[in-house]
Motif scaffolding. Structure first.
Motif, PDB file in Angstrom:
ATOM      1  N   ARG A 116       8.540   8.960  71.451  1.00 35.61           N
ATOM      2  CA  ARG A 116       8.542  10.405  71.659  1.00 35.61           C
ATOM      3  C   ARG A 116       7.554  11.080  70.721  1.00 35.61           C
ATOM      4  NH1 ARG A 116      13.838  10.927  70.532  1.00 35.61           N
ATOM      5  NH2 ARG A 116      14.818   9.657  72.098  1.00 35.61           N
ATOM      6  N   GLU A 117       7.547  10.653  69.440  1.00 42.64           N
ATOM      7  CA  GLU A 117       6.624  11.235  68.468  1.00 42.64           C
ATOM      8  C   GLU A 117       5.174  11.007  68.893  1.00 42.64           C
ATOM      9  OE1 GLU A 117       7.312   9.802  64.522  1.00 42.64           O
ATOM     10  OE2 GLU A 117       9.403  10.457  64.525  1.00 42.64           O
ATOM     11  N   ARG A 118       4.855   9.817  69.337  1.00 40.63           N
ATOM     12  CA  ARG A 118       3.491   9.511  69.757  1.00 40.63           C
ATOM     13  C   ARG A 118       3.105  10.345  70.969  1.00 40.63           C
ATOM     14  NH1 ARG A 118       3.658   2.953  69.222  1.00 40.63           N
ATOM     15  NH2 ARG A 118       3.679   2.906  66.956  1.00 40.63           N
ATOM     16  N   ALA A 119       4.036  10.472  71.915  1.00 42.93           N
ATOM     17  CA  ALA A 119       3.746  11.253  73.118  1.00 42.93           C
ATOM     18  C   ALA A 119       3.516  12.716  72.765  1.00 42.93           C
ATOM     19  CB  ALA A 119       4.880  11.109  74.127  1.00 42.93           C
ATOM     20  N   LEU A 120       4.340  13.250  71.879  1.00 41.14           N
ATOM     21  CA  LEU A 120       4.166  14.644  71.475  1.00 41.14           C
ATOM     22  C   LEU A 120       2.891  14.814  70.663  1.00 41.14           C
ATOM     23  CD1 LEU A 120       7.821  15.634  70.522  1.00 41.14           C
ATOM     24  CD2 LEU A 120       6.512  16.358  72.513  1.00 41.14           C
ATOM     25  N   GLY A 121       2.575  13.821  69.839  1.00 46.43           N
ATOM     26  CA  GLY A 121       1.347  13.878  69.044  1.00 46.43           C
ATOM     27  C   GLY A 121       0.121  13.886  69.936  1.00 46.43           C
ATOM     28  N   LYS A 122       0.090  13.056  70.948  1.00 38.65           N
ATOM     29  CA  LYS A 122      -1.041  13.033  71.885  1.00 38.65           C
ATOM     30  C   LYS A 122      -1.136  14.356  72.635  1.00 38.65           C
ATOM     31  CE  LYS A 122      -1.776   8.225  73.130  1.00 38.65           C
ATOM     32  NZ  LYS A 122      -1.755   7.251  74.222  1.00 38.65           N
ATOM     33  N   GLN A 123       0.018  14.873  73.028  1.00 33.77           N
ATOM     34  CA  GLN A 123       0.035  16.119  73.789  1.00 33.77           C
ATOM     35  C   GLN A 123      -0.503  17.256  72.929  1.00 33.77           C
ATOM     36  OE1 GLN A 123       3.960  17.487  74.948  1.00 33.77           O
ATOM     37  NE2 GLN A 123       3.233  17.887  77.013  1.00 33.77           N
ATOM     38  N   GLN A 124      -0.112  17.311  71.672  1.00 32.94           N
ATOM     39  CA  GLN A 124      -0.587  18.365  70.781  1.00 32.94           C
ATOM     40  C   GLN A 124      -2.074  18.206  70.502  1.00 32.94           C
ATOM     41  OE1 GLN A 124       1.988  18.120  67.393  1.00 32.94           O
ATOM     42  NE2 GLN A 124       3.681  19.188  68.385  1.00 32.94           N
ATOM     43  N   ALA A 125      -2.532  16.970  70.347  1.00 40.88           N
ATOM     44  CA  ALA A 125      -3.949  16.723  70.095  1.00 40.88           C
ATOM     45  C   ALA A 125      -4.776  17.160  71.315  1.00 40.88           C
ATOM     46  CB  ALA A 125      -4.195  15.254  69.804  1.00 40.88           C
ATOM     47  N   ASP A 126      -4.292  16.894  72.498  1.00 41.10           N
ATOM     48  CA  ASP A 126      -4.990  17.321  73.710  1.00 41.10           C
ATOM     49  C   ASP A 126      -5.074  18.831  73.813  1.00 41.10           C
ATOM     50  OD1 ASP A 126      -5.375  14.689  74.459  1.00 41.10           O
ATOM     51  OD2 ASP A 126      -3.680  14.639  75.862  1.00 41.10           O
ATOM     52  N   GLU A 127      -3.991  19.513  73.429  1.00 40.66           N
ATOM     53  CA  GLU A 127      -3.981  20.974  73.470  1.00 40.66           C
ATOM     54  C   GLU A 127      -4.956  21.546  72.458  1.00 40.66           C
ATOM     55  OE1 GLU A 127       0.074  22.104  72.935  1.00 40.66           O
ATOM     56  OE2 GLU A 127       0.682  21.395  74.914  1.00 40.66           O
ATOM     57  N   GLU A 128      -5.040  20.914  71.278  1.00 36.49           N
ATOM     58  CA  GLU A 128      -5.980  21.385  70.259  1.00 36.49           C
ATOM     59  C   GLU A 128      -7.424  21.189  70.708  1.00 36.49           C
ATOM     60  OE1 GLU A 128      -4.991  19.357  66.670  1.00 36.49           O
ATOM     61  OE2 GLU A 128      -3.071  20.396  66.436  1.00 36.49           O
ATOM     62  N   ASP A 129      -7.685  20.078  71.395  1.00 32.37           N
ATOM     63  CA  ASP A 129      -9.040  19.822  71.904  1.00 32.37           C
ATOM     64  C   ASP A 129      -9.441  20.851  72.947  1.00 32.37           C
ATOM     65  OD1 ASP A 129      -9.341  17.656  70.234  1.00 32.37           O
ATOM     66  OD2 ASP A 129      -8.814  16.166  71.769  1.00 32.37           O
ATOM     67  N   LYS A 130      -8.504  21.229  73.804  1.00 33.61           N
ATOM     68  CA  LYS A 130      -8.795  22.207  74.832  1.00 33.61           C
ATOM     69  C   LYS A 130      -9.030  23.593  74.233  1.00 33.61           C
ATOM     70  CE  LYS A 130      -6.205  19.907  78.481  1.00 33.61           C
ATOM     71  NZ  LYS A 130      -5.016  19.964  79.348  1.00 33.61           N
ATOM     72  N   ALA A 131      -8.317  23.909  73.145  1.00 32.56           N
ATOM     73  CA  ALA A 131      -8.443  25.212  72.504  1.00 32.56           C
ATOM     74  C   ALA A 131      -9.766  25.335  71.756  1.00 32.56           C
ATOM     75  CB  ALA A 131      -7.276  25.455  71.554  1.00 32.56           C
ATOM     76  N   SER A 132     -10.316  24.227  71.306  1.00 28.95           N
ATOM     77  CA  SER A 132     -11.559  24.264  70.516  1.00 28.95           C
ATOM     78  C   SER A 132     -12.775  24.492  71.349  1.00 28.95           C
ATOM     79  CB  SER A 132     -11.749  22.952  69.767  1.00 28.95           C
ATOM     80  OG  SER A 132     -10.708  22.777  68.848  1.00 28.95           O
TER      81      SER A 132
END
Length: 65
Positions: free
Chosen positions: A49-65
């Motif tokens: 779950r932590e890894r899945a949430l970490g990937k999801q947050q990283a993807d959101e940060e990439d899209k925001a940048s």
């Protein structure tokens, strides 16, 4: 000769061969092993779950940048 009908060995299926542990019933060691396995499973699920949430947050940060 005709086939004998008196020998009905094997009629009705096969019985499950119970292990010695199954014959003795649940013991403290088996309960502890089962609990340890459940704990490991819960820990693994939490890591996934932590890894899945970490990937999801990283993807959101990439899209925001």
């Amino acid at each position: 000769m005709t086939k004998s009908r008196n020998n009905l060995l094997g009629v009705g299926g096969q019985r499950k061969k119970a292990s010695r542990a199954d014959q003795l019933g649940p013991g403290a060691a088996r309960t502890a092993d089962r609990k340890a396995a459940d704990d490991r499973k819960q820990e693994l699920a939490a890591k996934m779950r932590e890894r899945a949430l970490g990937k999801q947050q990283a993807d959101e940060e990439d899209k925001a940048s």
